[in-house]
Design an enzyme around this catalytic site. Structure first.
Site, PDB file in Angstrom:
ATOM      1  N   TYR A   1     -66.712 -14.241 -64.468  1.00 11.76           N
ATOM      2  CA  TYR A   1     -66.525 -13.378 -63.305  1.00 11.76           C
ATOM      3  C   TYR A   1     -67.586 -12.272 -63.230  1.00 11.76           C
ATOM      4  O   TYR A   1     -68.172 -12.041 -62.161  1.00 11.76           O
ATOM      5  CB  TYR A   1     -65.121 -12.779 -63.293  1.00 11.76           C
ATOM      6  CG  TYR A   1     -64.082 -13.649 -62.611  1.00 11.76           C
ATOM      7  CD1 TYR A   1     -64.203 -15.041 -62.595  1.00 11.76           C
ATOM      8  CD2 TYR A   1     -62.962 -13.093 -61.997  1.00 11.76           C
ATOM      9  CE1 TYR A   1     -63.255 -15.846 -61.992  1.00 11.76           C
ATOM     10  CE2 TYR A   1     -62.006 -13.896 -61.374  1.00 11.76           C
ATOM     11  CZ  TYR A   1     -62.154 -15.265 -61.382  1.00 11.76           C
ATOM     12  OH  TYR A   1     -61.213 -16.067 -60.763  1.00 11.76           O
TER      13      TYR A   1
ATOM     14  N   GLU B   1     -74.085 -12.040 -57.314  1.00 11.20           N
ATOM     15  CA  GLU B   1     -73.824 -11.744 -55.911  1.00 11.20           C
ATOM     16  C   GLU B   1     -74.509 -10.437 -55.505  1.00 11.20           C
ATOM     17  O   GLU B   1     -75.151 -10.355 -54.446  1.00 11.20           O
ATOM     18  CB  GLU B   1     -72.307 -11.648 -55.680  1.00 11.20           C
ATOM     19  CG  GLU B   1     -71.580 -12.974 -55.820  1.00 11.20           C
ATOM     20  CD  GLU B   1     -70.070 -12.809 -55.862  1.00 11.20           C
ATOM     21  OE1 GLU B   1     -69.565 -11.791 -55.339  1.00 11.20           O
ATOM     22  OE2 GLU B   1     -69.386 -13.683 -56.422  1.00 11.20           O
TER      23      GLU B   1
END
Length: 217
Positions: A140, A147
């Site tokens: 994660y 991102e």
């Protein structure tokens, strides 16, 4: 019964789609001597298709077909899809970066575990359940960092092309600067990520805690 059959079909389809994405990603890396430059070009179709289709999970949560909070499902879907479609797919030079390759690899590794565990539901084997609530710990943050990197690197192009921006004057008397929006998102991203990450640790404690193990024994 119909709901269970539908969710089984959905999760199986997603598992197959993300397995294809992972397989093409690994093949791309091997064929290109460890380079991540071609990963998006090779795996992008699978990733875009099944990521966009995962909007159904927001409706699953809203209709109480699953236990996931709708806010968590929406936040994850919107964040991922924005970076994938509005940023990476729209700005070609980002697609050959290491960040794009790492992003796809991190997502695919996560989803080839998550969706099979959903599909198997109550009959999910212990090792798969453990992986489901453990592998997110490294993946994660890697995905979130990728991102943010893609959005940051895309800012010059967004600014130069005035992407998705609305200038005044116009009939609606409304202005929107997409570059400024992305900058605000980048500031908020660590806090939004923390909420999702913390939620996953709460779920991990519920699924892998001592009380859960006692029930299984």
């Amino acid at each position: 019964m119909a709901t269970q059959a539908y969710l089984l079909l959905y999760n199986t389809a997603q598992a197959l789609g993300w397995s294809a994405a992972l397989a093409t990603t690994v093949r791309s890396i091997v064929v290109n001597g460890g380079s991540l430059a071609a990963v998006y070009g090779d795996s992008g179709w699978f990733v875009r298709t099944f990521q966009v289709a995962s909007v159904l999970e927001v409706f699953h949560a809203g209709l109480k077909l699953t236990r996931t909070p709708m806010s968590a499902a929406l936040m994850q879907w919107a964040g991922r899809t924005h970076v994938l479609i509005a940023v990476t797919h729209a700005i070609p030079h980002l697609q050959t970066t290491a960040a794009a390759g790492i992003l796809i690899l991190a997502w695919a590794l996560t989803e080839v575990i998550r969706y099979p565990s959903y599909a198997l539901s109550q009959s999910c084997p212990g090792w798969l359940n453990w992986l489901r609530y453990t592998i997110f710990i490294p993946l994660y943050p890697i995905g979130a960092a990728s991102e943010m990197k893609l959005m940051y690197d895309g800012i010059p192009t967004m600014t130069a092309k005035k992407m998705y921006s609305i200038s005044m004057p116009n009939a609606y008397n409304f202005a929107f600067d997409y570059t400024s929006f992305v900058k605000v998102v980048l500031i908020l991203y660590p806090f939004l990520f923390y909420q999702l990450y913390a939620y996953m640790f709460v779920q991990r404690k519920k699924k892998l805690g001592p009380s859960t193990r006692k029930k299984e024994d």
